[in-house]
Design an enzyme around this catalytic site. Structure first.
Site, PDB file in Angstrom:
ATOM      1  N   SER A  97       0.790  -1.233   0.000  1.00 20.22           N
ATOM      2  CA  SER A  97       0.000   0.000   0.000  1.00 20.22           C
ATOM      3  C   SER A  97       0.819   1.279   0.000  1.00 20.22           C
ATOM      4  CB  SER A  97      -0.965  -0.003   1.191  1.00 20.22           C
ATOM      5  OG  SER A  97      -2.032  -0.888   0.949  1.00 20.22           O
ATOM      6  N   ASN A 114      -8.802  -0.684  -0.387  1.00 22.26           N
ATOM      7  CA  ASN A 114      -8.188  -0.739  -1.715  1.00 22.26           C
ATOM      8  C   ASN A 114      -9.169  -0.384  -2.828  1.00 22.26           C
ATOM      9  OD1 ASN A 114      -5.448  -1.347  -1.159  1.00 22.26           O
ATOM     10  ND2 ASN A 114      -6.006  -3.456  -0.699  1.00 22.26           N
ATOM     11  N   TYR A 151     -10.511   2.125   5.722  1.00 23.36           N
ATOM     12  CA  TYR A 151      -9.374   1.937   4.811  1.00 23.36           C
ATOM     13  C   TYR A 151      -9.730   0.913   3.750  1.00 23.36           C
ATOM     14  CZ  TYR A 151      -4.472   1.287   3.484  1.00 23.36           C
ATOM     15  OH  TYR A 151      -3.286   1.228   2.797  1.00 23.36           O
ATOM     16  N   GLN A 162     -10.806  -5.042   0.800  1.00 25.76           N
ATOM     17  CA  GLN A 162     -10.469  -5.712  -0.455  1.00 25.76           C
ATOM     18  C   GLN A 162     -11.735  -5.943  -1.276  1.00 25.76           C
ATOM     19  OE1 GLN A 162      -7.393  -5.956  -1.026  1.00 25.76           O
ATOM     20  NE2 GLN A 162      -6.266  -6.431   0.840  1.00 25.76           N
ATOM     21  N   ASN A 217       6.036 -10.185   5.589  1.00 22.64           N
ATOM     22  CA  ASN A 217       4.979  -9.327   6.114  1.00 22.64           C
ATOM     23  C   ASN A 217       4.969  -9.479   7.631  1.00 22.64           C
ATOM     24  OD1 ASN A 217       2.647  -8.055   6.910  1.00 22.64           O
ATOM     25  ND2 ASN A 217       1.312  -9.026   5.393  1.00 22.64           N
TER      26      ASN A 217
END
Length: 397
Positions: free
Chosen positions: A90, A179, A177, A146, A370
């Protein structure tokens, strides 16, 4: 410029992180003090999170410094260098915001435009009442983190998803938040400029910023520099295709190139005027949630701030839960004594970028695992606060 490359000394105790906030050892050379500061911040986190490889790049009063740790690939033994390519997840959104900033300053669109003005297929949908600013700042009304798994990288499927989507909250009231939110913002910015998003990024944005190691699709000639990511089970992973992936999380870049982008944000005036204006457009805050001021791509905090509060602003609840916003009376310049930052992740990579304009200071942290955002922020905070305690970053006049 300093390039320090060495393996992760995984036996070092976590308590050595304290070195990052202690005074420098008398007689030690400045470069050695900086290396010791970064080592002490990075190595315990690498050990605790089993991170194969990590790169740090620091811009300190205009001077780049690079620190490389561990392996870019456990399979072939490639070591991390400043030129190793990492997926930045991101953090890509800050590049998307830069393209949108360019479209804004070229009068191709306005932030108060309705989304459907720039994609006729959305006319008659809820996007007649959702602004480009809502999309850019995750306040469209509850677009999810998503896309559903049923939506593939197919324009018709993406269009149909947006056409049927129904908001949970009034647009402009809650931050969630997403995408699909900023992804659509980037897609519409590209439409306003009359070219595909990927072409604009590869042929205009990256070259204008002087980035030669930054890609959406890594070319064959650069594959040897592409790090291998690793999942929680240590399985090798790289990001796959997805709807609006380029706009939301698709950039791959090196620590050296990403630091150039940070430097461009610290000194937009050094770019050609249209791109200086584009970056300036991303440095505007529109609302607050707690300590965080939301810009275009960037999230900002008054500096200095405590580690705990900076970690809270980059926490899982901030990414997964809705938050009521406090709208600012007018867009606020994110400059001076503010820290602008962005985290980014894919399944096999973790990234963090931060810079403080008023200190002429910025850093990049890239890893091929990650790992928790709190740990990334801890590394950055130890370095930034350690540099301040060493007197390395006086106020920029």
């Amino acid at each position: 410029m300093r390039d320090t490359r060495f393996p992760c000394l995984c036996g070092i105790a976590a308590s050595t992180l304290l070195f990052a906030t202690t005074p420098a050892i008398a007689g030690e050379a400045p470069a050695d003090r900086l290396k010791a500061l970064v080592d002490a911040a990075v190595q315990p986190v690498m050990k605790a999170n089993d991170i194969p490889g990590l790169a740090v790049a620091i811009s300190l009063k205009g001077e780049p410094h690079y620190f490389s740790y561990g392996l870019a690939s456990k399979e072939d033994g490639r070591r991390v260098t400043p030129e190793t390519l990492f997926e930045i997840g991101s953090v890509s959104k800050t590049f998307t915001a830069t393209l949108a900033g360019y479209a804004l300053t070229q009068d191709k669109m306005r932030l108060d435009d309705r989304a459907s003005q720039h994609w006729p297929a959305l006319q008659g949908s809820r996007f007649d009442g959702i602004s480009l600013l809502d999309l850019a700042t995750y306040t469209a009304g509850g677009l999810p983190l998503q896309f559903p798994d049923s939506v593939q990288k197919d324009q018709a499927q993406i269009r149909d998803y947006y056409r049927q989507w129904q908001p949970t909250y009034a647009p402009g009231s809650q931050r969630l938040y997403s995408n699909p939110s900023i992804g659509l913002f980037g897609y519409l910015a590209a439409r306003s400029l009359g070219q595909p998003f990927e072409r604009l990024m590869e042929q205009q944005v990256f070259p204008a910023l002087g980035l030669e190691q930054t890609h959406l699709d890594v070319p064959e000639a650069a594959l040897a520099q592409y790090a291998q990511g690793y999942g929680k089970d240590d399985r090798p992973l790289r990001v796959g295709p997805g709807p609006l992936d380029a706009e939301g999380y698709g950039v791959k870049t090196s620590a050296a190139d990403l630091l150039r982008f940070v430097d461009a944000n610290l000194h937009p005036e050094r770019l050609d005027r249209p791109w200086a204006q584009a970056l300036d457009a991303t440095h505007r805050g529109y609302y607050k949630v707690g300590d965080m001021t939301q810009g275009l791509g960037w999230e900002a905090y008054d500096w200095p701030i405590s580690l705990k509060r900076l970690q809270a602003g980059n926490s899982t609840p901030m990414a997964l839960q809705p938050h009521r916003i406090a709208r600012l009376p007018a867009p606020q310049a994110l400059e001076g004594q503010r820290l602008l930052n962005k985290t980014g992740s894919t399944n096999g990579f973790g990234a963090y970028v931060a810079f403080v304009p008023g200190r002429d200071l910025g850093l990049v942290i890239l890893a091929n695992r990650n790992y928790p955002n709190a740990e990334r922020v801890k590394i950055a905070y130890a370095i930034l606060s350690g540099l301040e305690q060493q007197g390395k970053v006086p106020l920029k006049r």
